[in-house]
Design an enzyme around this catalytic site. Structure first.
Site, PDB file in Angstrom:
ATOM      1  N   ASP A  27       0.853  -1.195   0.000  1.00  0.00           N
ATOM      2  CA  ASP A  27       0.000   0.000   0.000  1.00  0.00           C
ATOM      3  C   ASP A  27       0.889   1.244   0.000  1.00  0.00           C
ATOM      4  O   ASP A  27       2.119   1.152  -0.191  1.00  0.00           O
ATOM      5  CB  ASP A  27      -1.015  -0.048   1.159  1.00  0.00           C
ATOM      6  CG  ASP A  27      -0.371   0.195   2.534  1.00  0.00           C
ATOM      7  OD1 ASP A  27       0.870   0.349   2.611  1.00  0.00           O
ATOM      8  OD2 ASP A  27      -1.126   0.214   3.520  1.00  0.00           O
ATOM      9  N   CYS A  34       2.984  -3.297   4.049  1.00  0.00           N
ATOM     10  CA  CYS A  34       2.142  -2.136   4.384  1.00  0.00           C
ATOM     11  C   CYS A  34       2.817  -1.450   5.569  1.00  0.00           C
ATOM     12  O   CYS A  34       4.001  -1.702   5.830  1.00  0.00           O
ATOM     13  CB  CYS A  34       0.687  -2.534   4.638  1.00  0.00           C
ATOM     14  SG  CYS A  34       0.363  -3.522   6.118  1.00  0.00           S
ATOM     15  N   THR A  61       2.476  -1.702   8.862  1.00  0.00           N
ATOM     16  CA  THR A  61       2.884  -2.665   9.896  1.00  0.00           C
ATOM     17  C   THR A  61       3.086  -4.076   9.354  1.00  0.00           C
ATOM     18  O   THR A  61       3.651  -4.919  10.051  1.00  0.00           O
ATOM     19  CB  THR A  61       1.778  -2.769  10.961  1.00  0.00           C
ATOM     20  OG1 THR A  61       0.570  -3.174  10.304  1.00  0.00           O
ATOM     21  CG2 THR A  61       1.569  -1.444  11.668  1.00  0.00           C
ATOM     22  N   HIS A  94       9.028 -24.648   8.549  1.00  0.00           N
ATOM     23  CA  HIS A  94       7.933 -25.294   9.282  1.00  0.00           C
ATOM     24  C   HIS A  94       6.565 -25.086   8.648  1.00  0.00           C
ATOM     25  O   HIS A  94       5.708 -25.961   8.752  1.00  0.00           O
ATOM     26  CB  HIS A  94       7.873 -24.758  10.720  1.00  0.00           C
ATOM     27  CG  HIS A  94       9.034 -25.212  11.563  1.00  0.00           C
ATOM     28  ND1 HIS A  94       9.061 -25.046  12.934  1.00  0.00           N
ATOM     29  CD2 HIS A  94      10.202 -25.814  11.229  1.00  0.00           C
ATOM     30  CE1 HIS A  94      10.202 -25.538  13.406  1.00  0.00           C
ATOM     31  NE2 HIS A  94      10.923 -25.999  12.394  1.00  0.00           N
ATOM     32  N   HIS A 132       6.052 -31.473   9.743  1.00  0.00           N
ATOM     33  CA  HIS A 132       5.498 -30.172   9.364  1.00  0.00           C
ATOM     34  C   HIS A 132       4.521 -30.300   8.194  1.00  0.00           C
ATOM     35  O   HIS A 132       3.587 -29.506   8.074  1.00  0.00           O
ATOM     36  CB  HIS A 132       6.625 -29.206   9.029  1.00  0.00           C
ATOM     37  CG  HIS A 132       7.579 -29.013  10.170  1.00  0.00           C
ATOM     38  ND1 HIS A 132       7.196 -28.457  11.375  1.00  0.00           N
ATOM     39  CD2 HIS A 132       8.881 -29.360  10.308  1.00  0.00           C
ATOM     40  CE1 HIS A 132       8.229 -28.444  12.201  1.00  0.00           C
ATOM     41  NE2 HIS A 132       9.270 -28.990  11.580  1.00  0.00           N
TER      42      HIS A 132
HETATM   43  C1  RB5 Z   1      -2.399   2.428   6.435  1.00  0.00           C
HETATM   44  O1  RB5 Z   1      -2.569   3.644   7.049  1.00  0.00           O
HETATM   45  C2  RB5 Z   1      -2.054   1.353   7.442  1.00  0.00           C
HETATM   46  O2  RB5 Z   1      -3.161   1.095   8.225  1.00  0.00           O
HETATM   47  C3  RB5 Z   1      -1.562   0.115   6.746  1.00  0.00           C
HETATM   48  O3  RB5 Z   1      -0.421   0.409   6.006  1.00  0.00           O
HETATM   49  C4  RB5 Z   1      -1.194  -1.030   7.645  1.00  0.00           C
HETATM   50  O4  RB5 Z   1      -0.305  -0.653   8.652  1.00  0.00           O
HETATM   51  C5  RB5 Z   1      -2.333  -1.801   8.166  1.00  0.00           C
HETATM   52  O5  RB5 Z   1      -2.201  -2.879   8.773  1.00  0.00           O
END
Ligand code: RB5
Length: 150
Positions: free
Chosen positions: A8, A65, A67, A98, A133
């Site tokens: 993203d 993304c 996180t 695994h 596994h």
């Molecule tokens: C986008 O703002 C953010 O929510 C996305 O990149 C991600 O961290 C979501 O899990």
């Protein structure tokens, strides 16, 4: 090895860094976007990369993304995907050995480019151990098909 990659808006810079890094290493990389920093929705890219890997069009996938959480949750909704969210190389290695993970997800807000390189290096070069596994991965795939493992 053909690699699908997607992200993203939060992952544009890290994705572009990894595309250059992997191409220099000789990997074929298919970029499923996004390449602009306007806000967008990570499930779009999780679906594109997930379907490319699940269909066999690409061998492995990389998703980024902010996180890594939203994009990994989304990818794991695609039939045939086993996506592992990793923030260090040990988890990346074990996700292959695994879990036979076929996509790695990372967070551009939680790790830097050097750590991302170390994670993809391990993820793309480590094999699945099979054995006990395999039995567990078979059960994951039963859940994926809506079957019970009880
Ligand atoms: C986008 O703002 C953010 O929510 C996305 O990149 C991600 O961290 C979501 O899990």
């Amino acid at each position: 090895m053909k690699i699908a990659i997607g992200n993203d808006h939060g992952g544009v810079a890290l994705k572009q860094h990894l595309v250059r890094y992997l191409e220099e290493k000789g990997f074929e990389v298919v970029n499923f976007g996004s390449d602009v920093t306007e806000s967008t929705d990570y499930p779009i890219y999780a679906e594109r990369v997930g379907r490319a890997v699940a269909s066999g069009e690409c061998d492995r996938g990389i998703l980024i993304c902010g996180t890594g959480i939203g994009i990994s949750i989304s990818a794991n909704k695609i039939h045939g995907v086993r996506c592992a969210l990793c923030s260090e190389p040990v988890s990346a290695r074990l996700s292959r050995e695994h879990n036979d993970a076929n996509i790695v997800a990372m967070g551009a807000r939680t790790i830097g480019p050097a750590m991302a390189e170390a994670i993809v290096d391990v993820f793309l070069t480590t094999g699945f151990d099979g054995g006990r596994h395999q039995r567990r991965v078979d059960k994951i795939m039963m859940l994926d098909r809506g079957e019970s493992v009880q």
